[in-house]
Scaffold this active site. Sequence first.
Site, short mmCIF file in Angstrom:
data_model
loop_
_atom_site.label_atom_id
_atom_site.label_comp_id
_atom_site.label_asym_id
_atom_site.label_seq_id
_atom_site.Cartn_x
_atom_site.Cartn_y
_atom_site.Cartn_z
N ASP A 70 0.84 -1.20 0.00
CA ASP A 70 0.00 0.00 0.00
C ASP A 70 0.87 1.25 0.00
O ASP A 70 2.06 1.20 0.31
CB ASP A 70 -1.00 0.00 1.17
CG ASP A 70 -0.39 -0.40 2.51
OD1 ASP A 70 0.85 -0.42 2.63
OD2 ASP A 70 -1.15 -0.69 3.45
N ASN A 138 -9.09 -1.20 12.97
CA ASN A 138 -10.45 -1.33 12.42
C ASN A 138 -10.59 -2.62 11.60
O ASN A 138 -11.58 -2.80 10.90
CB ASN A 138 -10.79 -0.11 11.56
CG ASN A 138 -9.84 0.04 10.38
OD1 ASN A 138 -8.92 -0.76 10.22
ND2 ASN A 138 -10.05 1.06 9.56
N HIS A 140 -8.54 -3.57 9.13
CA HIS A 140 -8.05 -3.51 7.74
C HIS A 140 -6.82 -4.41 7.53
O HIS A 140 -6.09 -4.72 8.47
CB HIS A 140 -7.77 -2.06 7.29
CG HIS A 140 -6.57 -1.39 7.87
ND1 HIS A 140 -6.45 -0.03 7.96
CD2 HIS A 140 -5.40 -1.88 8.38
CE1 HIS A 140 -5.28 0.29 8.47
NE2 HIS A 140 -4.62 -0.81 8.74
N GLU A 145 -9.83 -0.78 3.81
CA GLU A 145 -10.58 -0.28 4.93
C GLU A 145 -11.98 -0.91 4.95
O GLU A 145 -12.53 -1.21 3.89
CB GLU A 145 -10.72 1.24 4.83
CG GLU A 145 -9.41 1.99 4.82
CD GLU A 145 -8.82 2.16 6.21
OE1 GLU A 145 -8.67 1.16 6.94
OE2 GLU A 145 -8.48 3.29 6.57
C1 F6R Z 1 1.01 -1.01 6.44
C2 F6R Z 1 -0.31 -1.62 6.40
C3 F6R Z 1 -1.27 -1.58 7.53
C4 F6R Z 1 -0.62 -1.97 8.87
C5 F6R Z 1 -1.64 -1.93 10.00
C6 F6R Z 1 -1.01 -2.18 11.35
O1 F6R Z 1 1.68 -1.21 5.20
O2 F6R Z 1 -0.65 -2.15 5.40
O3 F6R Z 1 -2.34 -2.44 7.24
O4 F6R Z 1 -0.08 -3.25 8.75
O5 F6R Z 1 -2.29 -0.69 10.02
O6 F6R Z 1 -0.09 -1.17 11.63
P1 F6R Z 1 0.88 -1.27 12.89
O7 F6R Z 1 1.73 -2.46 12.67
O8 F6R Z 1 1.68 0.01 12.90
O9 F6R Z 1 -0.01 -1.43 14.08
#
Ligand code: F6R
Length: 244
Positions: A70, A138, A140, A145
Amino acid sequence: MGLPRIMVVDDADELGRVAADLVTDAIASTPAASVVPATGRTPMKLYAHLAARREAGLFDTTPVTAVQLDEYLGLANSDRRTLFGWMDRSFLQPLCIADERVIRLPLDGDLDEACDAYDRDRETRGPIDLAILGLGENGHLGFNEPPSGSEAPTRTVELSPMTIAANAGYWGTEADVPTRAVTMGMRHLLAARTVVLLVTGERKRSIAHRALEGPIGPEIPASFLREATGEVTVVVDRAAWGDR
Ligand code: F6R
């Protein structure tokens, strides 16, 4: 297909080591693996372990292809906040993955068209070998999302207020977080041959249980991992899972 294997570990340090074993095994069995490496905080210890193992000659990443998960929209390439930059610093450089072995998401031109073309190309390349994912508060995966269905394609998205609040911790304040992004679609993540989902910390406890034990559906995109075609392992620490 089968239910995800859930490995409960003591803490984030153990999670990094256990995940490094899983990833090393996956790459040993498929040396020219295509690997999706999430950014975010959770996989950073894993990537540090992988880099140390590569440095020690225990593991070869030369034939690996990295596939970007992403990216925020609207940032210059040189901006400190690009997720590509984070992936580069934490994964590509430490693992010596050459530029020509990186597949980036489209960021320019007509993005609807570019994402469709990306997906068509992805279909011809076949499934991702290994997706290393984190879990949003959430539910994702990547920036899929809620609501995101299991067939959701690669596309542009508006980030949710919860994601913007969580990402503010990376860059400063919420005003520093771009509001739009492009994400690899759920369909590719769910088709991966192996998925390793990493979850740490008490803040993720509620969503970890909802994703792994609650109803499966678009409101918690990660819940679809329970219907994924490949082998799914969730490594979760006690703070995120509890003692049971
Ligand atoms: C980042 C991504 C997000 C994170 C998720 C958890 O490339 O795709 O889906 O993996 O938001 O983020 P952390 O690890 O910072 O809690």
